[in-house]
Write a protein that holds these residues in place. Structure first.
Motif, mmCIF file in Angstrom:
data_model
loop_
_atom_site.group_PDB
_atom_site.id
_atom_site.type_symbol
_atom_site.label_atom_id
_atom_site.label_comp_id
_atom_site.label_asym_id
_atom_site.label_seq_id
_atom_site.Cartn_x
_atom_site.Cartn_y
_atom_site.Cartn_z
ATOM 1 N N ARG A 255 49.116 52.037 66.697
ATOM 2 C CA ARG A 255 50.499 52.533 66.850
ATOM 3 C C ARG A 255 51.475 51.396 67.106
ATOM 4 N N TYR A 256 51.028 50.406 67.878
ATOM 5 C CA TYR A 256 51.904 49.280 68.193
ATOM 6 C C TYR A 256 51.237 47.984 67.769
ATOM 7 N N ARG A 257 52.035 47.090 67.207
ATOM 8 C CA ARG A 257 51.529 45.789 66.758
ATOM 9 C C ARG A 257 52.105 44.721 67.682
ATOM 10 N N ALA A 333 55.209 41.901 61.565
ATOM 11 C CA ALA A 333 55.896 43.139 61.958
ATOM 12 C C ALA A 333 55.476 43.606 63.352
ATOM 13 N N CYS A 334 55.697 42.737 64.349
ATOM 14 C CA CYS A 334 55.290 43.060 65.715
ATOM 15 C C CYS A 334 56.332 43.904 66.437
ATOM 16 N N ASP A 335 55.858 44.845 67.250
ATOM 17 C CA ASP A 335 56.759 45.696 68.041
ATOM 18 C C ASP A 335 57.006 45.106 69.421
ATOM 19 N N ALA A 400 59.829 53.777 70.853
ATOM 20 C CA ALA A 400 59.420 54.421 69.605
ATOM 21 C C ALA A 400 59.985 55.841 69.564
ATOM 22 N N GLY A 401 60.319 56.369 70.765
ATOM 23 C CA GLY A 401 60.989 57.662 70.868
ATOM 24 C C GLY A 401 60.049 58.834 70.746
#
Lengths: 401, 262
Positions: A255-257, A333-335, A400-401
């Protein structure tokens, strides 16, 4: 919760490393054994048929098994607790002989170190030199602020020439014509393979998570410039490429990078990273295993070695490193990002609090600064780490909401 | 009737808040954690439910937070204290952008974005400096209760400098100040200044955007707040029930999650 996908290459990795360390201990072969640091120009040693052994890698392997007792042996001998835990483990193991993990690391005939990673390494190798009564060669690499000035490259190249003469004299070795070019060719090939493997993590989901990268980086450090390393990384490359093509992720439900900065927390390799994986957070890139990404240029081999070993990641300015991290966050594309404020590694950790602010401002992504240590478990507080990691992941989820 | 429970099992104190519709607080309870925080939490839960006349089955959702949350099995969800304190503080002070929470063994500074979401945070690491425990230990060395610190601070003319923010070293500094005959109020003010500089150092990492809200048990100490305002040159809002902000946040998150579930 899905299971953590293991790489099939891991088995081969185990065999490869076992063979390497068995060779270090087996004194029936006639090659001299040089203990070197990760930033030493190992290609020269390959070309002169000297066996290179890495106390840093050994310390990391001990760290995974639990090496606090080795730290305590070194502390008992008078080494400060504030010293790098690799250094303490290495000195503790050297003092413990064959009762150290993996029956110890044997003993060196020669010691070669390069201060491109830190200043501690020199003092550590000096201590090893006194302990084993082995001669030490130190390569001094000037710190690189912006570009590498010509005089600095020439200064390092001259020392490499001197190292060749030193090995001729101290170890009675010859530099065979063409052998250095061959070692560099293999180094170049293995570095390009490592770069390719890391780059597959741009795929979503990422085929590798940081613990995979940390584990599989061992050959690029200890077997760089050998045909075995090339063969191993070809195999790993095929496996990772296949994962990427088939959409197989390293962790279930990515889900998260995230980007990882600094050396791994070896003592908690699975437990710590599981805290993230359990919430679908995968470390898709990092500054640690990326430090072995520099490809030696074609051309004069000595100049090429001087350049590549002087401009390694840790020997460069904070500005350069920030730029690299920003680029990695964009490419992969890291969060968000996690910075390990590693009590052991001052060279990696210095400037992190301000780097964290700047990277967060530049990328708009949240960053967590976590105090721990690569091997000294006394610097790792389970409850506190958990509280920070969970709060950070909730922050990511909130965005991310 | 629908009610939602927030339980904050801290290292020193357990806080429980029961809220009804629209986040209205129905009942609250606070007790020292002792050696078994989860057991105290269960006791306080029974107490607040009885006080509000809410049967155990009428509690729609329970969120646990704080260090003891991992051992507390009766919650529907665990949420970190960062998220809970942010939520609670924002509810108590709607314009809050920075939350300084000073707890028993850990303190934190949380930056909120305009929507009140956590933008960034910073916590003290592996050290009791800048926490309630620091004040407990040093108050004891001064022969004072923690509650008496603020009154003592008010009598100070000039705070002494406590150079170490390490709890153990600060305690020996306090003892040497006493031996030198330094008036006690000045030592107390010095301690409050030391704790405030430590907290503001952390705040520097995430920024100090007004409105700044202070929560946690230590927020009730007016001396610490005065020192924070003096050194940080910023006004600080201390909401009533500052100590309960984490538990309140947990209860509000519980209410929101229950609404999502429906």
């Amino acid at each position: 919760m899905g299971r953590y996908a293991r790489l099939e290459s891991a088995l081969e990795l185990g065999r490869l490393m076992e063979r390497h360390y068995a060779e270090a201990l087996d004194r029936r072969h006639l090659r001299p054994v040089a203990w070197v640091n990760a930033g030493a120009p190992v290609e020269l040693l390959r070309a002169m048929d000297v066996l290179a052994v890495y106390p840093e890698n050994y310390a990391a392997m001990c760290g995974v098994r639990g090496a606090l007792w080795l730290c305590e042996v070194a502390e008992g001998a008078g080494y400060s607790r504030d010293l790098c835990s690799y250094a303490r483990i290495s000195l503790g193991a050297s003092l413990s002989g064959p009762s150290a993990p993996y029956e110890g690391l044997g003993r060196p005939d020669l010691l070669i170190c390069c201060n491109n990673s830190c200043g501690t390494i020199v003092k550590w190798f000096e201590a090893l030199g006194r302990l084993f009564e082995a001669p030490l060669f130190v390569i001094d690499t000037p710190y690189v602020h912006d570009g590498l000035p010509g005089h600095a490259a020439a200064y390092v190249a001259a020392q490499l020439q001197e190292l060749i003469h030193w090995l001729e004299r101290v170890a009675a070795r010859r530099l065979h014509p063409g052998a250095l070019e061959e070692a560099l060719r293999l180094s170049r090939e293995v570095t390009l393979l490592w770069r390719e493997i890391r780059s597959y993590c741009r795929t979503r989901p990422s085929p590798l998570n940081a613990p995979d990268l940390f584990t599989h980086m061992a050959p690029i450090v200890v077997l760089r410039g050998t045909a075995e390393a090339v063969a191993y990384y070809r195999r790993l490359r095929d496996e990772v490429r296949q994962r990427a093509q088939r959409g197989v992720g390293a962790i279930p439900n990515e889900r998260y990078r995230l980007l990882w900065d600094n050396i791994a927390i070896w003592s908690h390799l699975s437990r710590f990273y599981y805290l993230f994986a359990a919430h679908g957070a995968c470390f898709v890139t990092d500054t640690y295993t990326g430090a072995w990404d520099a490809v030696p240029e074609e051309g004069d081999p000595i100049e090429s070695l001087a350049r590549v070993y002087t401009t390694i990641y840790l020997n460069r300015s904070l500005r350069f490193r920030l730029g690299q991290m920003e680029q990695l966050m964009q490419d992969y594309a890291c969060d968000g990002f996690v910075m390990h404020n590693n009590r052991s590694c001052k060279a990696f950790s210095l400037g992190q609090p301000s780097a964290r602010r700047r990277l967060a401002d530049a990328t708009g992504a949240p960053g967590l600064l976590l105090e721990a240590d690569m091997c000294d478990t006394r610097a790792y507080a389970e409850g506190q780490v958990r509280a920070r990691v969970e709060a950070f992941l909730e922050t990511l989820a909130g965005r991310a909401g | 009737m629908s009610a939602y429970l927030g339980i904050d099992i801290g290292s020193r104190v357990v806080k429980v808040v029961l809220v009804g519709a629209h986040g209205r607080v129905l009942a609250r309870a606070v007790a020292p954690a002792g050696i078994d925080g989860p057991a105290i939490a269960a006791e306080l839960t029974a107490r607040v439910c009885a006080e509000a006349g809410v049967g155990p089955r009428e509690v729609g959702y329970t969120v646990a937070t704080g260090y003891g949350r991992v051992r507390f099995c009766e919650a529907d969800a665990e949420v970190s204290e960062i998220t809970c304190h942010a939520r609670g503080a924002r509810h108590l002070v709607p314009g809050a952008r920075t939350v300084i929470d000073i707890g028993g063994q850990d303190s934190k500074v949380i930056a909120l974005d305009e929507q009140g979401r956590v933008a960034d945070f910073c916590m003290n690491d592996r050290c009791a400096a800048g926490t309630g425990r620091f004040l407990e230990v040093t108050a004891e060395a001064l022969g004072l209760s923690v509650e008496g610190l603020a009154a003592e601070h008010a009598l100070a003319r000039q705070p002494v400098t406590i150079s170490s923010t390490c709890t153990v070293f600060a305690e020996s500094e306090v003892i040497s100040h006493l031996a030198r005959g330094t008036p006690r109020p000045e030592i107390v003010a010095g301690l409050h200044h030391a704790i405030a500089s430590r907290l503001l150092g952390m705040a520097g990492r995430v920024g100090l955007t007004p409105v700044v809200v202070c929560t946690g048990g230590v927020a009730q100490n007016a001396g610490v707040i005065a020192a924070l305002e003096a050194i940080g040159k910023v006004a600080i809002t201390v909401p009533p029930d500052a100590q309960l902000a984490g538990a309140l946040g947990a209860a509000l998150i519980a209410a929101a999650r229950a609404a999502e579930r429906r």
